[in-house]
Design an enzyme around this catalytic site. Structure first.
Site, short mmCIF file in Angstrom:
data_model
loop_
_atom_site.label_atom_id
_atom_site.label_comp_id
_atom_site.label_asym_id
_atom_site.label_seq_id
_atom_site.Cartn_x
_atom_site.Cartn_y
_atom_site.Cartn_z
N ASP A 41 0.84 -1.33 0.16
CA ASP A 41 -0.10 -0.07 -0.10
C ASP A 41 0.58 1.07 -0.12
OD1 ASP A 41 -2.41 1.55 0.00
OD2 ASP A 41 -3.32 0.24 1.70
N ASP A 67 -10.43 1.87 -4.05
CA ASP A 67 -10.85 1.39 -2.88
C ASP A 67 -12.50 1.45 -3.13
OD1 ASP A 67 -8.79 1.15 -1.57
OD2 ASP A 67 -8.83 2.82 -0.45
C1 DGJ Z 1 -5.97 1.73 1.56
C2 DGJ Z 1 -6.16 0.44 0.76
O1 DGJ Z 1 -6.53 0.84 -0.28
C3 DGJ Z 1 -7.28 -0.29 1.52
O2 DGJ Z 1 -7.58 -1.54 0.75
C4 DGJ Z 1 -6.75 -0.86 2.72
O3 DGJ Z 1 -5.70 -1.92 2.43
C5 DGJ Z 1 -6.28 0.42 3.44
N1 DGJ Z 1 -5.67 1.25 2.90
C6 DGJ Z 1 -5.74 -0.22 4.70
O4 DGJ Z 1 -5.16 0.82 5.78
#
Ligand code: DGJ
Length: 700
Positions: free
Chosen positions: A441, A505
């Site tokens: 991430d 997301d």
């Molecule tokens: C952002 C990501 O896009 C999510 O899928 C998740 O992993 C969160 N961060 C976790 O903090």
């Protein structure tokens, strides 16, 4: 002809005239042979009241030779050497590639321009290296790759977006002036995907001439398309360098990221087909015979609330539904109880996992699933052990207050101690645990990214690549997902060292339809992470029936993103059904040729994948149908001479609101010829808004 370089691929030609500087004369459909009079026939007149000489639109246009639009190179040496004029001194040419060396003895600069035309995919690649051949430093402000498009490229399609709404397209005229996109966010970004399409007046999914572009780079960029006042037009893309970011010492070089381009005479489908082929054969490193496992990611299911026994229960439920890889997301490491803490402390939180992580992984493996783990290595929280010990590892400009992003800061990867720490942590996690997959991430933009006072986005991006490369060298089996708040770091260069993207997301299936469509112009389905989320989407609060969620996730690299323990049995069975459907067609979806069809109802998305012997087509009704009766599905990309067995694979099971009588064929297997399907089409049932159906066609 001595002054002509002709690069050839399966369907395309790239013809370069090499005079003082190289200039592209033609980039488009394949030319069988170059006529002896071609040079004469392409000689330009000189118009009144302008410079008395012809100014080529060269592979690196020069301010110094009278190119008044964006030059390919900008910079200076103590205020001098700011308008170089180059001379070609060498060229190396093969059938599919050419390297030109250019030099300016006054400005003391050397350029090496690499152009390649991939035979199988027709994708052009271009990059430029500048070397300072003088004694004093050269401050480089810009070095970009330029590719011309012909005069009949009169429409432009760009990409914009934001978090949870990535890959939105925007069409505009391309007739005077131009288009410019600048990204200063320090990652590829949700806002400015570095891609662009130029096409003829009526280009569509299925038809028209289109030139597609993508800059493979995960840092800042500038992407522009200009129409010169003389009508010639070009696309230019490169890294956006901050002032002082690239100062070349004697003999030092700077190389641009690769600019990728392709030409299609079959609309946007031809572009995506070419980019997908290129990605599959030149970029992706994925075991050929391994199917992409179906995921369950814990994030939206439990967030930071990690209880190993419960997670094991989730894993058991996941495997019952057909999941093949189980990923523990954020929250597993020491002190990570919420967004504000612990980034950097990549050690297991033994309070949450008193028995260690091994029993959970063992349980996951015992259910026949692979195990994956979330990390965000480039980041640091101020509330962390790492920050207490190494506050100086933050990427920052000393003396200024830097705004946090998600309450976190970025680590300076060019700091060798910091780099070594991150490598050691990741290496030991991968060595200690049976981890098949890392979700990598990166949740904030770079503000004041200073390394030893100097701007450092370029260096930071290169260091990230190095970190990933070293890790993959040490652990060649591990797969990595590029997730940057979903959708924030999606590009060809990061894909060289990762295996999948978390596309967004946003798990709202309706939004996802548009996001995934935009992404599909550049990336094949197997790298597009697409998950079934809970019935009420966490990002929009919109609710969708499982049909819409399942069908939307099914066409990418499928996963599930919720707590399967809490889901009612009936819903679990539905997940299992869509997962099974995905597996049934996975081979086709992940290796076939993706296409989109022009829908006469603008509230529909129609897309599919074609293999040698079969096709699947999804029709998604995004909003209320335009008319009471749907338009027949006419399949332009079908093999007209073949005969097909046509079957409905999926449509919503719930009773229909807009239709009181179903077409009979829905319960039968039809036999239809390719030309019937192409010209007459298949009459569809009426779909309620936000639902989808899928049809399978198999050659007999
Ligand atoms: C952002 C990501 O896009 C999510 O899928 C998740 O992993 C969160 N961060 C976790 O903090």
């Amino acid at each position: 002809m001595k002054n002509i370089v002709h690069l050839i691929s399966k369907n395309c030609s790239l013809i370069i005239k090499v005079g003082r500087v190289p200039e592209i004369l033609h980039w488009g459909p394949k030319i069988r042979q170059i006529d002896p009079d071609m040079l004469l026939s392409t000689e330009r007149p000189i118009s009144q009241a302008r410079l008395d000489v012809d100014v080529p639109l060269s592979l690196c246009p020069e301010l110094g030779s009278g190119h008044f639009n964006a030059p390919g190179l900008e910079g200076h040496r103590n205020g001098n050497d700011w308008a170089p004029v180059f001379e070609t001194v060498e060229r190396n040419v093969s059938e599919n590639s050419a390297t030109f060396t250019l030099s300016d003895a006054i400005a003391q600069l050397k350029l090496v321009i690499d152009v390649k035309l991939d035979f199988e995919s027709d994708v052009v690649q271009k990059r430029i290296t500048v070397t300072n051949i003088g004694h004093d430093e050269y401050s480089l402000s810009k070095l970009s790759s330029t590719l011309p498009v012909p005069r009949h490229a009169t429409k432009l399609m760009s990409f914009h977006g934001r978090w949870s709404r990535e890959f939105q397209t925007h069409r505009q005229e391309f007739s005077h002036g131009g288009f410019m996109q600048e990204n200063r966010r320090g990652r590829t970004s949700h806002e400015n995907f570095p891609g662009l399409m130029l096409g003829d007046d009526h280009f569509s999914e299925q038809s028209g001439q289109v030139w597609g572009f993508h800059l493979g780079w995960s840092g800042n960029h500038q992407l522009r398309a200009d129409v010169k006042s003389d009508g010639r037009r070009f696309v230019q893309a490169g890294e956006l360098l901050f002032s002082g970011e690239s100062i070349l010492a004697a003999e030092e070089s700077y190389t641009t990221p690769w600019l990728y381009g392709c030409y299609s005479n079959s609309g946007l489908n031809g572009i995506s087909d070419r980019f997908h082929r290129f990605v599959r054969t030149n970029i992706l490193k994925f075991p050929v015979n391994k199917p992409r496992p179906v995921h369950l990611n814990t994030w939206e299911g439990i967030y930071f609330d990690h209880k190993p026994e419960y997670i094991k229960e989730m894993a058991s439920e996941a495997s019952r539904m057909g999941v093949e890889r189980f990923i523990i997301d954020d929250g597993w490491f020491i002190g990570r109880d919420g967004e504000r803490t612990a980034l950097g402390d990549w050690y297991l939180d033994e309070k949450k996992y008193p028995e260690g992580l091994e029993p959970v992984i063992q349980h996951v493996n015992d259910q026949g699933m692979e195990f994956g783990l979330w990390v965000e290595p480039e980041m640091i929280s101020k509330e962390s052990i790492l920050y207490r010990n190494h506050p100086d590892w933050v990427l920052e400009l000393k003396g200024y207050h830097q705004p946090s992003g998600r309450w976190q800061y970025v680590l300076d990867l060019q700091n060798p101690d910091c780099f070594a720490y991150l490598f050691e942590r990741l290496d030991s996690l991968l060595s200690q645990y049976n981890i098949a997959y890392l979700k990598w991430d990166m949740n904030r933009e770079l503000v004041q990214p200073g390394h030893e006072g100097r701007p450092a986005v370029h260096g930071q991006t290169q260091a990230l690549y190095r970190l990933l490369d070293r890790l993959l060298e040490a652990h060649p089996e591990v797969e990595i997902e590029s997730c940057s708040s979903g959708g924030g770091r999606i590009d060809f260069e990061i894909l060289k060292r990762t295996h999948r993207f978390w596309a967004s997301d946003c798990n709202d299936a309706l939004e996802r339809q548009t996001i995934q469509r935009g992404m599909s112009y550049f990336f094949p389905p197997e790298v597009m992470g697409a998950h079934i989320g809970p019935d009420e989407a966490h990002t929009t609060r919109r609710c969708h029936h499982i049909n819409m969620r399942g069908m939307t996730a099914l066409s990418g690299h499928m996963g599930v993103e919720l707590d399967p323990v809490k889901v009612p049995e009936e819903e679990k069975l539905a997940f299992a059904k869509y997962i099974a459907l995905h597996k049934e067609f996975r081979q086709l979806l992940h290796t076939g040729r993706s296409f989109r069809l022009n829908a006469s109802d603008k509230r529909q998305h129609i897309y599919g994948v074609k293999g040698h012997e079969e096709l699947v087509i999804t029709v998604c009704q995004l909003a209320m149908p335009e008319y009471a009766l749907p338009t027949p599905l006419r399949i332009s990309c079908i093999d007209v001479d073949a005969t097909y067995e046509v079957k409905l694979v999926e449509m919503p099971e719930t009773s229909f609101q807009l239709m009181k009588q179903r077409p009979q064929w829905l319960d039968k297997t039809l036999t239809l010829s390719g030309d019937n399907l192409k010209e007459i089409g298949l009459t569809l049932p009426i779909l309620d808004p936000e639902s989808a159906l899928m049809v399978h066609l198999k050659k007999i």
